[in-house]
Enzyme design. Structure first.
Site, short mmCIF file in Angstrom:
data_model
loop_
_atom_site.label_atom_id
_atom_site.label_comp_id
_atom_site.label_asym_id
_atom_site.label_seq_id
_atom_site.Cartn_x
_atom_site.Cartn_y
_atom_site.Cartn_z
CG HIS A 187 -2.08 -1.04 0.79
ND1 HIS A 187 -1.97 -2.36 1.12
CD2 HIS A 187 -3.20 -0.91 0.04
CE1 HIS A 187 -3.00 -3.00 0.62
NE2 HIS A 187 -3.76 -2.16 -0.05
CB CYS A 479 -10.38 -2.54 -8.36
SG CYS A 479 -10.61 -3.79 -7.09
C1 PEP Z 1 -6.16 -5.98 -4.51
O1 PEP Z 1 -5.86 -6.78 -3.61
O2 PEP Z 1 -5.84 -6.14 -5.70
C2 PEP Z 1 -6.91 -4.76 -4.19
C3 PEP Z 1 -7.37 -3.98 -5.15
O3 PEP Z 1 -7.10 -4.45 -2.89
P1 PEP Z 1 -5.94 -3.89 -1.93
O4 PEP Z 1 -4.75 -3.54 -2.81
O5 PEP Z 1 -6.47 -2.69 -1.24
O6 PEP Z 1 -5.66 -5.04 -1.02
#
Ligand code: PEP
Ligand code: MG
Length: 550
Positions: A187, A479
């Site tokens: 993140h 996403c």
């Molecule tokens: C993913 O895991 O691809 C996602 C979009 O969620 P996050 O990156 O917030 O875990």
């Protein structure tokens, strides 16, 4: 330019250079031993250390304006509070504790009583912990932890940064970010991209560099240079945006929604300006990375409405809290799990504490009304059709019209048909899906190759989900970060995906690339990538099928 060259994984493009500022490591818990030889003298060290911290914060406050000044002055007042120093000094005298330990314990008691009071006071508990760590650092004569106040534009070097630290970075002051640890879909990397700060993670050896005046950072190639001589301050050039009219479609007119991933109202404003047709992922947990108590329904409603209002009349997908793993929320995440990525995170917390989920759904329904956005809700970390059905029922009970789930656990991809039968749509979280399918922690630079979204095994799982969507006539979106790669976006469309959701900076490039290729060439590219033996080959054959350069 002689000097040292290091290589990591480039996660946010752009070339920048400037002086280095090191982010100090988090402080561990100070030891309760050895007992001080002279407890009176030890106790006497605390008040001057607290005063020194307050003086430094006040001096910094005098150099800034507005909110930043108010925050620094409030923190200085907390450090200067005689009750904290007196209580800590008493612990040194009564229990023969070393001064750092006494400050740690006294501050924790204050923080706990603020938390028990709830509301605004509870939010101040984190500030008390910040002051605590500054006084302890002063007593130990080391740098205080966290991102320091920057005197001028700088390249930040850290072991790793918590998402909360990264979210607070000022892109005008942080020229680039270099971390020793971290992975491409962590993140911290996602936030650096959305802030437009060039970043390179997993740069082994960067913390060991001594006496380096500055760094030259290339966030695209992952190369970090430490020249011998002085380094000029150079901010990353903003790349020219390709032409895109803001409507996602292939050259032959097949509609594919090009939408945004957001976590704040600033992200929403930037995304709307960049042409987003809506939101495919609102990471609600990003609003609460530092919250130590559950925010009230009213506070959540207001926070979500702020993020959604720029999308009045447009489709948005709000994801319920995805707490856990590298996004722990202090008020929700269990502290003692041996493997947090495989633990009680995402919807699993909702199953254990349905009240938290129901209050969030109530707030989302309120924010939908306040903002006028066309809100759908989806759950993170869903493994089975039974979980999907449980979630959809609660969403509908909250009066929200559309429920979906993320497909980011391999079991969910393998059960896509059964899951889609329970919900209105699914969205592929390719970041976690890659992490779980390859058993490769997405935060580890050493495993970045396995977390490459071009991995054919990952694409084969995505294909299963695309087929299930076509069979049931329900939308399948992406996403995860895979959607932000223009060529891979076309491959995903070829695999049956009907929306691509990404950070604002990627929208125009993905939209314009898709507009230049036919649905048929997307399918051919997808077939070629699925049959490839490795990610590099998959990328190469897909780009060739799409008529894109190497
Ligand atoms: C993913 O895991 O691809 C996602 C979009 O969620 P996050 O990156 O917030 O875990
Ligand atoms: Mg995820």
């Amino acid at each position: 330019m002689a000097g040292m060259q290091l290589t990591g994984v480039g996660v946010s493009p752009g070339r920048a250079s400037g002086p280095v500022v090191r982010v100090a490591e988090p402080l561990g818990e100070p030891l309760a031993t050895p007992a001080p030889a002279d407890p009176e003298a030890e106790a006497g060290r605390i008040a001057p250390a607290a005063a020194a911290v307050a003086d430094r914060l006040n001096a910094k406050a005098a150099t800034v304006e507005g909110d930043a000044r108010a925050v620094l002055e409030t923190t200085a007042a907390m450090a200067a509070d005689p009750a904290l120093a007196a209580q800590a000094a008493k612990l040194v005298r009564d229990r023969s504790l070393p001064a750092p330990r006494a400050v740690f314990e006294a501050a924790n008691v204050f923080a706990a009583s603020l938390e028990a009071a709830g509301g605004y006071l509870a939010e101040r508990a984190q500030d008390v912990r910040d002051v605590r760590d500054r006084i302890i650092a002063e007593l130990l004569d080391i740098d205080p932890p966290g991102v320091p106040e920057l005197a001028g534009p700088s390249v930040l070097v850290a072991r790793d940064l918590a998402p909360a630290d990264t979210a607070g970075l000022d892109p005008a002051m942080v020229l680039a970010l270099v971390t020793e640890e971290g992975g491409p879909t962590s993140h911290t990397a996602i936030l650096a991209r959305s802030l437009g700060i060039p970043a390179v993670v997993a740069v082994r050896g960067v913390l060991a560099l001594e006496g380096v005046a500055g760094l030259v950072v290339d966030g695209a190639t992952g190369v970090v240079l430490a020249p011998d001589g002085p380094v000029a301050v150079l901010a990353a050039a903003v790349e020219a945006e390709p032409e895109w009219d803001g409507t996602g479609r292939t050259a032959d007119g097949q509609r594919v929604k090009i939408i945004a991933n957001v976590g704040s109202s600033e992200d929403s404003t930037t995304s709307v300006a960049a042409g987003a047709e809506g939101v495919g992922l609102f990471r609600t947990e990003f609003c609460y990375l530092a919250a130590t108590t559950e925010p009230s329904v009213e506070a959540q409603r207001a926070a979500y409405a702020k993020v959604l209002t720029p999308f009045h009349g447009k489709p948005v997908v709000v994801r319920t809290l995805d707490a856990g793993a590298d996004k722990p929320l202090p008020f929700l995440t269990p502290e003692d799990e041996p493997n947090p990525a495989l633990g009680v995170r995402g919807l699993r917390i909702g199953r254990e504490q349905p009240g938290v989920l129901d209050r969030q759904l109530e707030a989302i329904a309120g924010a939908a009304e306040d903002s006028g956005a066309e809100v759908s809700v989806m759950a993170p970390m869903v493994a089975t059709a039974e979980e999907a059905a449980w979630f959809a029922e609660r969403v509908r009970a909250a009066g929200l019209p559309r429920a979906g789930v993320m497909i980011e656990i391999p079991a969910a991809a393998l059960s896509a048909k059964e899951i889609l039968a329970e919900v209105d749509f699914v969205s592929l979280g390719t970041n976690d899906l890659a992490q779980y399918v390859f058993a490769a922690d997405r935060m580890l630079g050493a495993l970045a190759g396995l977390n490459d979204p071009w991995q054919p095994a990952l694409l084969r799982l995505i294909a299963l989900v695309g087929e299930a969507g076509a069979e049931l006539g329900k939308p399948v979106g992406v996403c995860g970060e895979a959607a932000a790669d223009p060529a891979l976006g076309c491959v995903l469309v070829g695999l049956g995906v009907s929306s691509l959701s990404m950070n604002a900076a990627a929208l125009a490039r993905v939209g314009s690339t898709l507009g230049g290729v036919t649905t048929d060439s997307c399918r051919q590219a997808a077939r070629a990538a699925l049959a490839a033996g490795d990610p590099a080959r998959a990328r190469q054959v897909a780009r060739a099928a799409l008529g894109l350069g190497a």
